[in-house]
Structure formats: structure tokens, C-alpha cells
Design an enzyme around this catalytic site. Structure first.
Site, PDB file in Angstrom:
ATOM      1  N   LYS A   1       0.840  -1.207   0.000  1.00 54.88           N
ATOM      2  CA  LYS A   1       0.000   0.000   0.000  1.00 54.88           C
ATOM      3  C   LYS A   1       0.875   1.256   0.000  1.00 54.88           C
ATOM      4  CE  LYS A   1      -4.026   1.891   2.532  1.00 54.88           C
ATOM      5  NZ  LYS A   1      -4.901   1.715   3.713  1.00 54.88           N
TER       6      LYS A   1
ATOM      7  N   SER B   1      -9.758   1.324   2.805  1.00 52.35           N
ATOM      8  CA  SER B   1      -9.003   2.159   1.906  1.00 52.35           C
ATOM      9  C   SER B   1      -7.886   1.414   1.163  1.00 52.35           C
ATOM     10  CB  SER B   1      -8.372   3.313   2.692  1.00 52.35           C
ATOM     11  OG  SER B   1      -7.463   2.814   3.654  1.00 52.35           O
TER      12      SER B   1
ATOM     13  N   SER C   1      -9.720  -1.007   6.980  1.00 50.70           N
ATOM     14  CA  SER C   1      -9.206  -0.874   5.610  1.00 50.70           C
ATOM     15  C   SER C   1      -8.444  -2.063   5.045  1.00 50.70           C
ATOM     16  CB  SER C   1      -8.353   0.377   5.495  1.00 50.70           C
ATOM     17  OG  SER C   1      -9.186   1.503   5.466  1.00 50.70           O
TER      18      SER C   1
HETATM   19  N1  GLN Z   1     -13.260   3.571   6.384  1.00 48.73           N
HETATM   20  C1  GLN Z   1     -12.555   3.941   7.556  1.00 48.73           C
HETATM   21  C2  GLN Z   1     -12.142   5.379   7.481  1.00 48.73           C
HETATM   22  O1  GLN Z   1     -12.421   5.968   6.496  1.00 48.73           O
HETATM   23  C3  GLN Z   1     -11.363   3.054   7.755  1.00 48.73           C
HETATM   24  C4  GLN Z   1     -10.162   3.530   7.054  1.00 48.73           C
HETATM   25  C5  GLN Z   1      -8.931   2.724   7.373  1.00 48.73           C
HETATM   26  O2  GLN Z   1      -8.984   1.690   8.032  1.00 48.73           O
HETATM   27  N2  GLN Z   1      -7.798   3.270   6.960  1.00 48.73           N
HETATM   28  O3  GLN Z   1     -11.572   5.939   8.358  1.00 48.73           O
END
Ligand code: GLN
Length: 426
Positions: free
Chosen positions: A29, A104, A128
Site C-alpha cells: 500500500k 481504503s 481498511s
Molecule cells: N473507512 C474507515 C475510514 O475511512 C477506515 C479507514 C482505514 O482503516 N484506513 O476511516
């Protein structure tokens, strides 16, 4: 390779000649620092930022012989559930065309689902790793807070996030966890616990006698097709010798609010460093020496809409006079969620729920409605609030052919337990 827009930078990094991952192609990532290879966090702010050092997990991949295939697309700074907020364009879901890959870490899950990498690293602040794994029909593990070093991870919300593996099968995800887990002197939040565990060896599928708790709050309001697949997976585990019971965790109703309050507060502080002086493009504003104007111009141009929304809300929540009203309350709720989980895990080896309460959204569907997107995190964020480990494993598809994931949550440093239960299904 670029068909799904899974990579932001497809620049391979060779690892050691021999090692436990010598034949594996691992995607990473793009919020994990790679020396000499740009690391953008999916943001225009860092479009040409090249880190001078490797994250600890990258050093461990190199030593294990892995070939890094490149840096994967993601929601800007990890803020999102669909991988549509990247400055480098949205990612397509190879397992359900026309739908989002989840977020994400959507690029990481997509390249694994498409076979463009054997494994991948994502990061999980509030789901995410697990969300894109569920939406793309692959496996994802969110480790216990402190099992994996965050040194070299560009921070979004430090008290919540962990780097975690994504792979087609539980055993492969566990092999990657074996390589990255363990204490690091450059990250004081890492622990000795779990360092000696053998995660891949735990993927033996033996669930005889395992007690599974099902928190009813995590089924309420979930899509019917998802609930159906969830119970079918529980039936399958029962047939293999596991037992289940339902359990009430009343604190979970407040988890999404608490999570977003804490995540946005930490984000507003972490992202202050992107000001065009320390990080970000240099300003050419005619600010005549007013640094406030100069910072504002860079941040206006460099950040996307979702990131700006969160910085504003987080700054507001932390401002004098409001801290007790919002941030402290969220911390109390966090402690309550943790207590509820600890109680429930006294009566169960693992807890189970659908990973996501809904199948993958159609592309574009949730962009104009941030609240709907936040609510989709209802089942994943409680685990981060409680610092616990969880795994998402494929549990079949809806009638429309969209992947569904089931999540198993374990006690702190109980990764072997969730790997074992997950491996009975995938
Ligand atoms: N969807 C969650 C957020 O927007 C989780 C994001 C993540 O785990 N980086 O914060």
C-alpha cells in the site's frame, strides 16, 4: 497490469535471494515508506515524495526474499471505504466489475484478486484491510495493536492503525504475518507478545470444540443477502465441530461515532505536517511572507475533499471548550467497547460477524453521501477501538455475484485462533 488501476507506482523492488517469501510477489500500500520509490498516500500533496528510508515491514519483506511488485492505490491518506478518493483515480473491483473494491486498501486487495500479486500489505485503521478483502473475495488480517511495527507508515490515526496482510488464502496471509510480526525498537508501541507464534502453522482448519460468539448488534441492519451468507458459514463451521451462541454488546451502537471522532482528531494533528515546508509541494503564492497564507494555499491545492472534511471536523473536536464534549466522550466509549469485547471473549474463543454489513457498492454510489460510507464501517471499527485482532475470510457471493466476507475477532495477540477458525473456510 493497470486494468483495474490497482497500482500507483508499479516499480519492482527485489528482495534477498533466499528466504520464506523468495518466490512471492508482494504488493505494498502506498502509505508505507519505500526508500527511493515514491510514496504518495493516494494524495496530490505527496505526488512526488520519495522517502529516504524503508518502513520496518519493507526491511522484513526484503530479508524474507519477497519481490515487491509496486505501490498500490488507496483512498487519500487511508480515509475511505471505497478507494474512490485517491488523487490517482478510483480502483475497479476485479471480482465484481462495476463495483468498488472496498477501501481504503482497495488497490492491495484488487491486485491480489486479479492475480497481479501473490500477497499484499494494507493498513487497517477502522477496517481498511478487512473491507477490501471482503469486497474482493480474498483474505485480510488486522493484527492486534502492537504486533506489527508502524515505523515508516505515514500516520492517519496512530492509536487505531496496524499494517496487515491480504492474500487469496488464510495460510498465505498468515505466512506474510509471520514475516512482518514482532517487536521493533523504532516503534515503542510494539510488544514481545505474539513474536514467537507460528501463524501459518495455525492454519490447520481444526475447529472441533471451538466456541463462537455472535454479537447480535453486528447483524442488525445488515443486508439480507449478507446475513444469509454469514449464517451459511456458521453452519459450515458447526458441521466441522464448532459451536456458537449469540451475545449482546450494547457499546457497539456507539462505536462508529466514537471511531470517527478519534480518527478525525488524530488525523487533524497528523496531517498538520503537510504544509509545503516540511512535506508537500513548495508554494508559489504571493503571500508576501505570511506563512498562514502560504500553508493554506498548499493545503487547499494538495488535499482532496474527504481529507479536508476530516481535518476540519477533527480540529473542531479538539478545540478549546469542545474537547470534553467530544474527544473525551469518544475515549470513554472506546473504553466501554473494549470492556464489552473482553467480557464476550471470556465465554467464546472468537466472535463472528459479517465483515461488511453490505455487499460492495456500485462505483460512484456513496461518493456524495459520506455518512452512508461511515456507517458501512459499523462492524470493523469496534475491533480497532478495542485493539484486537480480526480476520476477514470469503463467505460466498450474493445472487448478483458480489463477494461477501465473514469476520472473526480474537482476544489480544490471539491471531493463531482467528487464523485457525478462518482456515476452516478458506
Ligand atoms: N473507512 C474507515 C475510514 O475511512 C477506515 C479507514 C482505514 O482503516 N484506513 O476511516
Amino acid at each position: 497490469m493497470s486494468e483495474y488501476n490497482g497500482y500507483i507506482t508499479a516499480e519492482p523492488i527485489a528482495g534477498a535471494e533466499a528466504g520464506p517469501l523468495a518466490s512471492e510477489r508482494v504488493a505494498v500500500k502506498d502509505n508505507i515508506s519505500t526508500a527511493g520509490v515514491r510514496t504518495t498516500c493516494g494524495s496530490a500533496m505527496l505526488e512526488s515524495y520519495v522517502p529516504p528510508y524503508d518502513a520496518t515491514v519493507i526491511e522484513r519483506l526484503n530479508e524474507a526474499g519477497a519481490t515487491i511488485t509496486g505501490k498500490t492505490n488507496m483512498d487519500e491518506f487511508g480515509m475511505g471505504t471505497t478507494t474512490e478518493t485517491s488523487a490517482f483515480g478510483p480502483v475497479e473491483n476485479p471480482a465484481a466489475l462495476g463495483r468498488v473494491p472496498g477501501g481504503s486498501s482497495g488497490g492491495s486487495a484488487a491486485v491480489v484478486a486479479a492475480g497481479d500479486a501473490d500477497m499484499a500489505l494494507g493498513t487497517d485503521t477502522g477496517g481498511s484491510v478487512r473491507c477490501p478483502a471482503a469486497f474482493c473475495g480474498v483474505v485480510g488480517i488486522k493484527p492486534t495493536y502492537g504486533l506489527v511495527s508502524r515505523h515508516g507508515l505515514v500516520a492517519y490515526a496512530n492509536s487505531l492503525e496496524q499494517i496487515g496482510p491480504i492474500a487469496p488464502a488464510v495460510e498465505d496471509a498468515a505466512r506474510l504475518l509471520d514475516v512482518i510480526a514482532g517487536p521493533d525498537e523504532r516503534d515503542a508501541t510494539t510488544r514481545e507478545a505474539g513474536a514467537e507464534s507460528a501463524y501459518a502453522a495455525a492454519a490447520d482448519g481444526d475447529v472441533a470444540g471451538t466456541e463462537i460468539g455472535v454479537p447480535t448488534q453486528l447483524l442488525e441492519g445488515a443486508d439480507e443477502a449478507v446475513v444469509e451468507r454469514f449464517w451459511a458459514a456458521i453452519d459450515e463451521l458447526e458441521a466441522q465441530g464448532a459451536d456458537y451462541h449469540e451475545v449482546e454488546l450494547p457499546s457497539l451502537e456507539h462505536a462508529v461515532e466514537a471511531y470517527y471522532m478519534i480518527a478525525m482528531s488524530e488525523a487533524s494533528s497528523n496531517l498538520a505536517r503537510f504544509d509545503g515546508v516540511r512535506y508537500g509541494p513548495a508554494t508559489e503564492s504571493d503571500s508576501e511572507g505570511d506563512w498562514n497564507d502560504a500553508f493554506a494555499a498548499v493545503r487547499e491545492a494538495g488535499f482532496g475533499e474527504e481529507v479536508k472534511r476530516r481535518i476540519l471536523l477533527g480540529t473542531y473536536a479538539l478545540s478549546a471548550g469542545y474537547q470534553d464534549k467530544y474527544y473525551r466522550k469518544a475515549q470513554d466509549a472506546r473504553a466501554w467497547v473494549k470492556r464489552d469485547f473482553d467480557e464476550a471473549l471470556k465465554e467464546a474463543d472468537v466472535l463472528a460477524s459479517p465483515t461488511m454489513p453490505v455487499p460492495p457498492f456500485e462505483r460512484g454510489e456513496s461518493l456524495s453521501d459520506p455518512l452512508t460510507m461511515y456507517l458501512a464501517d459499523a462492524n470493523t471499527v469496534p475491533v480497532n477501538l478495542a485493539n484486537l485482532p480480526a480476520i476477514s475470510v470469503p463467505a460466498g457471493e450474493t445472487d448478483a455475484g458480489a463477494p461477501v466476507g465473514i469476520q472473526f475477532i480474537g482476544p489480544a495477540f490471539g491471531e493463531e485462533q482467528i487464523v485457525r477458525v478462518g482456515s476452516a473456510l478458506a
